[in-house]
Design a protein around this motif. Structure first.
Motif, PDB file in Angstrom:
ATOM      1  N   LEU A   1      -0.632  13.528  10.757  1.00 60.89           N
ATOM      2  CA  LEU A   1      -1.522  13.035  11.812  1.00 60.89           C
ATOM      3  C   LEU A   1      -1.102  11.649  12.290  1.00 60.89           C
ATOM      4  O   LEU A   1      -1.166  11.337  13.480  1.00 60.89           O
ATOM      5  N   THR A   2      -0.652  10.819  11.355  1.00 62.82           N
ATOM      6  CA  THR A   2      -0.200   9.465  11.709  1.00 62.82           C
ATOM      7  C   THR A   2       1.060   9.525  12.571  1.00 62.82           C
ATOM      8  O   THR A   2       1.174   8.818  13.580  1.00 62.82           O
ATOM      9  N   LEU A   3       2.014  10.371  12.160  1.00 63.83           N
ATOM     10  CA  LEU A   3       3.245  10.529  12.942  1.00 63.83           C
ATOM     11  C   LEU A   3       2.937  11.062  14.338  1.00 63.83           C
ATOM     12  O   LEU A   3       3.521  10.614  15.333  1.00 63.83           O
ATOM     13  N   LEU A   4       2.035  12.016  14.420  1.00 61.12           N
ATOM     14  CA  LEU A   4       1.667  12.582  15.725  1.00 61.12           C
ATOM     15  C   LEU A   4       1.034  11.524  16.616  1.00 61.12           C
ATOM     16  O   LEU A   4       1.392  11.387  17.797  1.00 61.12           O
ATOM     17  N   ALA A   5       0.099  10.763  16.046  1.00 62.74           N
ATOM     18  CA  ALA A   5      -0.571   9.709  16.824  1.00 62.74           C
ATOM     19  C   ALA A   5       0.430   8.654  17.290  1.00 62.74           C
ATOM     20  O   ALA A   5       0.394   8.217  18.445  1.00 62.74           O
ATOM     21  N   GLY A   6       1.321   8.238  16.383  1.00 62.10           N
ATOM     22  CA  GLY A   6       2.311   7.215  16.740  1.00 62.10           C
ATOM     23  C   GLY A   6       3.261   7.687  17.816  1.00 62.10           C
ATOM     24  O   GLY A   6       3.566   6.954  18.764  1.00 62.10           O
ATOM     25  N   SER A   7       3.744   8.919  17.707  1.00 59.75           N
ATOM     26  CA  SER A   7       4.685   9.458  18.690  1.00 59.75           C
ATOM     27  C   SER A   7       4.045   9.564  20.066  1.00 59.75           C
ATOM     28  O   SER A   7       4.635   9.168  21.079  1.00 59.75           O
ATOM     29  N   LEU A   8       2.806  10.084  20.108  1.00 62.03           N
ATOM     30  CA  LEU A   8       2.107  10.194  21.391  1.00 62.03           C
ATOM     31  C   LEU A   8       1.826   8.815  21.985  1.00 62.03           C
ATOM     32  O   LEU A   8       1.936   8.618  23.205  1.00 62.03           O
ATOM     33  N   GLY A   9       1.494   7.836  21.129  1.00 62.90           N
ATOM     34  CA  GLY A   9       1.226   6.481  21.607  1.00 62.90           C
ATOM     35  C   GLY A   9       2.463   5.825  22.209  1.00 62.90           C
ATOM     36  O   GLY A   9       2.391   5.183  23.256  1.00 62.90           O
ATOM     37  N   ILE A  10       3.612   6.010  21.556  1.00 56.73           N
ATOM     38  CA  ILE A  10       4.863   5.430  22.070  1.00 56.73           C
ATOM     39  C   ILE A  10       5.257   6.081  23.393  1.00 56.73           C
ATOM     40  O   ILE A  10       5.662   5.404  24.343  1.00 56.73           O
ATOM     41  N   ILE A  11       5.126   7.412  23.465  1.00 59.48           N
ATOM     42  CA  ILE A  11       5.464   8.120  24.705  1.00 59.48           C
ATOM     43  C   ILE A  11       4.555   7.668  25.845  1.00 59.48           C
ATOM     44  O   ILE A  11       5.017   7.374  26.955  1.00 59.48           O
ATOM     45  N   ALA A  12       3.240   7.609  25.572  1.00 64.67           N
ATOM     46  CA  ALA A  12       2.296   7.181  26.607  1.00 64.67           C
ATOM     47  C   ALA A  12       2.553   5.738  27.039  1.00 64.67           C
ATOM     48  O   ALA A  12       2.516   5.416  28.232  1.00 64.67           O
ATOM     49  N   GLY A  13       2.843   4.855  26.057  1.00 60.60           N
ATOM     50  CA  GLY A  13       3.151   3.462  26.390  1.00 60.60           C
ATOM     51  C   GLY A  13       4.398   3.348  27.246  1.00 60.60           C
ATOM     52  O   GLY A  13       4.441   2.571  28.211  1.00 60.60           O
ATOM     53  N   GLY A  14       5.421   4.138  26.922  1.00 58.93           N
ATOM     54  CA  GLY A  14       6.652   4.138  27.713  1.00 58.93           C
ATOM     55  C   GLY A  14       6.407   4.609  29.137  1.00 58.93           C
ATOM     56  O   GLY A  14       6.952   4.038  30.092  1.00 58.93           O
ATOM     57  N   LEU A  15       5.587   5.648  29.299  1.00 62.73           N
ATOM     58  CA  LEU A  15       5.273   6.157  30.645  1.00 62.73           C
ATOM     59  C   LEU A  15       4.515   5.119  31.467  1.00 62.73           C
ATOM     60  O   LEU A  15       4.766   4.958  32.669  1.00 62.73           O
ATOM     61  N   ILE A  16       3.593   4.406  30.815  1.00 61.52           N
ATOM     62  CA  ILE A  16       2.840   3.363  31.526  1.00 61.52           C
ATOM     63  C   ILE A  16       3.774   2.242  31.986  1.00 61.52           C
ATOM     64  O   ILE A  16       3.676   1.759  33.120  1.00 61.52           O
ATOM     65  N   LEU A  17       4.701   1.844  31.115  1.00 61.70           N
ATOM     66  CA  LEU A  17       5.654   0.785  31.490  1.00 61.70           C
ATOM     67  C   LEU A  17       6.581   1.252  32.616  1.00 61.70           C
ATOM     68  O   LEU A  17       6.946   0.467  33.499  1.00 61.70           O
TER      69      LEU A  17
END
Length: 405
Positions: free
Chosen positions: A336-352
């Motif tokens: 669950l932690t890996l899933l949350a972290g991966s989705l957070g990094i992807i979403a952050g990259g898309l926002i940037l």
């Protein structure tokens, strides 16, 4: 390690997640939001820094711009409202009297109609010294900047920005060596440079001495750039320069309107302090949110373990050891932690990427090592927090678990 590659292990994790989709989403949201916030804010801070550097990066950072204005107080027989004109004598005295001075560059500017054949435009014409290239480095794409020989011989030469080149020349046309008419006077182009955002894109530079003769400026000029040595406080340098100028021009010592000034060094220090504070706040908020998110995962898993008490009791009765049960819970927490972290990094990259595409900030990015550090911290905490529900799952005796309703 064999436990990680068993099909039953992942089927059980998948079944648990699928059974409680809403709870799973709530579980990972905290960690997801934490790393998204960290990536987004760090990228935004970098974008602000890049935007500031792109605007002022060509200038020597320890610089101040000073120009004459009107007096606001009478002094030594002079009435208030007197217009103050800077002179080349002021420059010589500043260089000799003020400690910590590295460069003093007087400058003039006016508007002028510039013509190349049938193409015409109105641009800013600067009268400059070669020393300007040390204070504000020009990124030449062709030719050279002004030199001392241009000054000594009052040459009619000019250096143009890429903005003027695009308006007055065809694509791939050679500019250096050609002649432009500036207010009906011909100047030979000796250089083309890539313009920055601070002074605009449509600038033309001619020798200071030539400007003085053509526009009848005498020994007067409009403003100067004063650059202090790095070990000196540019705010103090500005104060010393203005005090000297007040003495030279018979201005009241407390008259603060006689000279205008923009202290680039002071503003850069403010921005640098703001960026440092923003990065610290970003790390603090991001890490705190990550920790809160990880604790949320632990709490939800505790509830899950409570709900699965009977299931755990059956597994224990069928021969599952406490170690296997513990590994299962820890692995679920880690997943669950890996899933949350991966989705957070992807979403952050898309926002940037969205911010960059809209030109709100200049190249807002986050270094890969920083992302890896944040991701590693998240994984470590996620694994660590998984030990709590794992321990709670193994301390229940099988017979008691089977009685659980």
């Amino acid at each position: 390690m064999k436990f990680l590659f068993e099909k039953d292990t992942w089927q059980e994790i998948y079944g648990s997640i699928r059974k409680n989709k809403t709870r799973t989403a709530i579980t990972i949201f905290g960690a997801f939001w934490g790393i998204l916030l960290l990536v987004g804010l760090l990228g935004a801070a970098k974008g602000i820094e890049n935007s500031f550097n792109s605007m002022f990066g060509d200038f020597a950072t320890n610089s101040v711009f000073i120009s004459g204005s009107r007096t606001s107080m009478p002094f030594k027989g002079f009435q208030e409202g007197r217009q103050i004109k800077l002179t080349t004598r002021d420059v010589d005295l500043i260089r000799s009297e003020i400690k910590g001075i590295q460069f003093v560059v007087p400058r003039n500017a006016t508007g002028g109609q510039v013509t190349n054949g049938f193409k015409t435009g109105n641009f800013t014409v600067f009268g400059d010294f070669p020393l300007l290239d040390k204070v504000q480095k020009k990124k030449l794409t062709d030719g050279r900047f002004l030199n001392q020989k241009d000054i000594n011989e009052n040459r009619k030469v000019c250096v143009i920005s890429d903005g003027i080149y695009k308006e007055l020349f065809d694509k791939d046309e050679e500019a250096v060596g050609t002649y432009l008419k500036v207010s009906n006077i011909s100047y030979q182009v000796v250089g083309v440079y890539k313009s920055g955002r601070f002074e605009g894109k449509n600038n033309l530079h001619i020798p200071f001495s030539t400007f003085k003769l053509v526009y009848n400026q005498g020994d007067k000029f409009q403003w100067m750039v004063v650059t202090g040595k790095q070990e000196f406080d540019i705010v103090q340098v500005e104060a010393d320069v203005k005090l000297l100028l007040k003495n030279i021009h018979n201005i009241h010592p407390e008259d603060n309107r006689a000279f205008r000034g923009f202290n680039l060094g002071k503003e850069i220090s403010k921005v640098t302090g703001f960026l440092t504070g923003m990065q610290f706040l970003t790390w603090f908020v991001g890490i705190a949110t990550l920790i809160a998110g990880v604790f949320a995962i632990g709490n939800i898993l505790l509830i899950t373990v409570k709900e699965r008490t009977k299931e755990i009791g059956i597994r224990r009765a069928l021969g599952a050891t406490p170690g296997i049960v513990r590994q299962q819970i820890i692995l679920e927490s880690l997943f669950l932690t890996l899933l949350a972290g991966s989705l957070g990094i992807i979403a952050g990259g898309l926002i940037l990427m969205l911010i960059d595409s809209q030109d709100w900030l200049t190249n807002p990015t986050v270094n890969i090592p920083i992302i890896l550090i944040a991701y590693s911290v998240l994984v470590f905490l996620g694994t660590l927090i998984g030990f709590i529900p794992a321990y709670m799952a193994t301390i229940v005796k099988p017979i008691d678990a089977l009685r659980e309703e």
